[in-house]
Design a protein around this motif. Structure first.
Motif, short mmCIF file in Angstrom:
data_model
loop_
_atom_site.label_atom_id
_atom_site.label_comp_id
_atom_site.label_asym_id
_atom_site.label_seq_id
_atom_site.Cartn_x
_atom_site.Cartn_y
_atom_site.Cartn_z
N THR A 1 0.83 -1.21 0.00
CA THR A 1 0.00 0.00 0.00
C THR A 1 0.86 1.25 0.00
O THR A 1 0.56 2.23 -0.71
CB THR A 1 -0.93 -0.01 1.22
OG1 THR A 1 -1.83 -1.12 1.11
CG2 THR A 1 -1.73 1.27 1.32
N ALA B 1 0.74 4.40 -2.54
CA ALA B 1 0.46 5.71 -1.95
C ALA B 1 1.54 6.72 -2.27
O ALA B 1 1.25 7.89 -2.58
CB ALA B 1 0.31 5.56 -0.43
N THR C 1 -6.39 4.05 4.95
CA THR C 1 -6.22 2.70 4.42
C THR C 1 -6.76 1.67 5.40
O THR C 1 -6.73 1.88 6.62
CB THR C 1 -4.75 2.39 4.10
OG1 THR C 1 -4.67 1.11 3.44
CG2 THR C 1 -3.89 2.39 5.36
N THR D 1 1.42 3.41 7.72
CA THR D 1 1.71 3.54 6.29
C THR D 1 2.14 4.97 5.98
O THR D 1 2.97 5.20 5.11
CB THR D 1 0.47 3.15 5.47
OG1 THR D 1 0.11 1.80 5.81
CG2 THR D 1 0.74 3.23 3.98
N ASP E 1 -2.05 7.34 10.13
CA ASP E 1 -3.09 6.70 9.33
C ASP E 1 -4.47 6.96 9.91
O ASP E 1 -4.62 7.20 11.12
CB ASP E 1 -2.88 5.18 9.29
CG ASP E 1 -1.66 4.77 8.48
OD1 ASP E 1 -1.02 5.64 7.87
OD2 ASP E 1 -1.35 3.56 8.47
N GLN F 1 -8.33 4.98 9.77
CA GLN F 1 -8.98 3.73 9.37
C GLN F 1 -10.49 3.91 9.48
O GLN F 1 -11.07 3.87 10.55
CB GLN F 1 -8.52 2.60 10.30
CG GLN F 1 -8.36 1.25 9.61
CD GLN F 1 -9.67 0.57 9.26
OE1 GLN F 1 -10.59 1.20 8.76
NE2 GLN F 1 -9.76 -0.72 9.50
N GLU G 1 -5.05 1.47 -1.13
CA GLU G 1 -5.45 0.12 -0.72
C GLU G 1 -4.84 -0.95 -1.63
O GLU G 1 -4.68 -0.74 -2.84
CB GLU G 1 -6.98 -0.05 -0.80
CG GLU G 1 -7.81 0.95 -0.01
CD GLU G 1 -7.88 0.67 1.49
OE1 GLU G 1 -7.08 -0.17 2.00
OE2 GLU G 1 -8.73 1.28 2.15
N ASP H 1 -7.23 -2.55 -6.58
CA ASP H 1 -6.16 -1.89 -5.83
C ASP H 1 -5.83 -0.54 -6.47
O ASP H 1 -6.00 -0.36 -7.68
CB ASP H 1 -4.91 -2.77 -5.83
CG ASP H 1 -5.15 -4.16 -5.28
OD1 ASP H 1 -6.01 -4.29 -4.38
OD2 ASP H 1 -4.49 -5.11 -5.73
N ALA I 1 -4.36 3.91 -5.55
CA ALA I 1 -4.13 5.01 -4.61
C ALA I 1 -4.44 6.34 -5.27
O ALA I 1 -4.17 6.53 -6.46
CB ALA I 1 -2.69 5.01 -4.11
#
Length: 334
Positions: A62, A66, A91, A101, A118, A120, A151, A170, A172
């Motif tokens: 990730t 990113a 993420t 991350t 991060d 969430q 992700e 997937d 970013a």
């Protein structure tokens, strides 16, 4: 930084990155058939609007996606990495339990100053992160914030479950949010209902050196659909009312790209014409926290986002979480 009560924030750059591997519905159906799982392009497209998705190769993290999206957003804003003093990554598929991350992205970009953390909130993550960054900038605690949704959902999918594995991809997306003398973020709202956790979750975890519980994403699709259209409709009206703008006067609606049926149903509930709805789910599938910034950057590259235009960005996802950000776009380098 000296605090300035008159300071606002505005989006000054956008960027995105998708893994090179594009998997069509036909290709995915052929792969699943090898495990005696029957599906087809017609079955997937009819129910979701998805035609393809980008999937990261094994070992691609990730933070890698990113960082690439972040580089493009920083360049688009006409800045250097060293100008960034805050990094927030939304993420649900972090590289590690810790470090965050965001810290890994900071290192990849060669940035040494400022905060990095991060957020969430699953598919609402980018809206949560953008609202958080807006608060930092408006408080005078950041001048150039990097907000990323990224992700690698392919890591947490049960590839034997046709009802979920065909839905996700997937990628970013990133924006730079900078201090401004004029309001860019006009209104925002974040909400959650923790009693709805079971309708969308990945409830496994690692404890004592082994996986405990179910590590894969599980979803009650009908329940999510019902909740999503209800809460996003209400949230859209709330933030427009807060900003003093009629819903019909917004220039673009960028909801979380989960399912084409949800997107179309929401636009109809808000009485918005099709040309005001941004749709990328057909190309990207559901990229969770990355979907809104990916769609925003795609709309800009297509010329649909004009300086001074108003964009309503919305997220909805596991938790159960949702939220909206109404932004007036500024002229950028692109």
């Amino acid at each position: 930084m000296k605090q300035n009560s008159l300071q606002y924030s505005a989006i000054t750059g956008t960027g995105s990155y998708l893994p090179p591997r594009v998997v069509s519905n036909d290709e995915l159906a052929a792969e699943l058939a090898q495990r005696d799982i029957v599906t087809s392009d017609e079955w997937i497209a009819e129910r979701t609007g998805i035609r393809q998705r980008h999937l990261a190769e094994r070992g691609v993290t990730t933070s890698t996606l990113a960082a690439e999206a972040a580089r493009r957003a920083i360049e688009d804003a006409g800045l250097q990495p060293g100008d960034i003093d805050l990094i927030i990554v939304a993420t649900s598929t972090p590289d590690f339990v810790f470090p965050s991350t965001a810290c890994l992205v900071q290192d990849k970009l060669g940035i040494k100053n400022g905060a990095a953390f991060d957020v969430q909130a699953v598919c609402s993550g980018f809206v949560y992160a953008l609202t958080t960054a807006d608060s930092f900038v408006r408080a005078g605690r950041s001048r150039h914030a990097l907000v990323i949704g990224a992700e690698v959902f392919s890591r947490i999918l049960d590839w034997n479950d046709r009802s979920t594995c065909v839905l996700f991809g997937d990628g970013a997306g990133a924006v730079v949010l900078s201090a401004s003398d004029e309001p860019g973020i006009l209104a925002a709202q974040l909400r959650a209902d923790g009693s709805q956790t079971k309708i969308l979750c990945a409830a496994g975890n690692v404890a004592y050196g082994e996986v405990v519980g179910d590590p894969f994403l599980r979803m009650d699709g009908q329940a999510v659909f019902k909740q999503a259209v209800t809460v996003l409709d209400r949230s859209a009206r709330d933030v427009c009312e807060e900003a003093g703008i009629a819903v019909g006067d917004i220039d673009l609606l960028i909801p979380h790209q989960a399912n084409l049926r949800i997107l179309n149903f929401l636009a109809r509930k808000l009485d918005l014409p099709a040309d005001k709805l941004v749709v990328t789910v057909d190309r990207h599938a559901n990229t969770s926290a990355a979907s809104v910034p990916l769609a925003l950057d795609a709309a800009r590259r297509e010329g649909r986002v004009q300086p001074g235009g108003t964009v309503l960005m919305q997220g909805v996802g596991g938790g159960f979480t949702w939220g909206s950000v109404l932004a007036r776009m500024t002229a950028t380098k692109r």
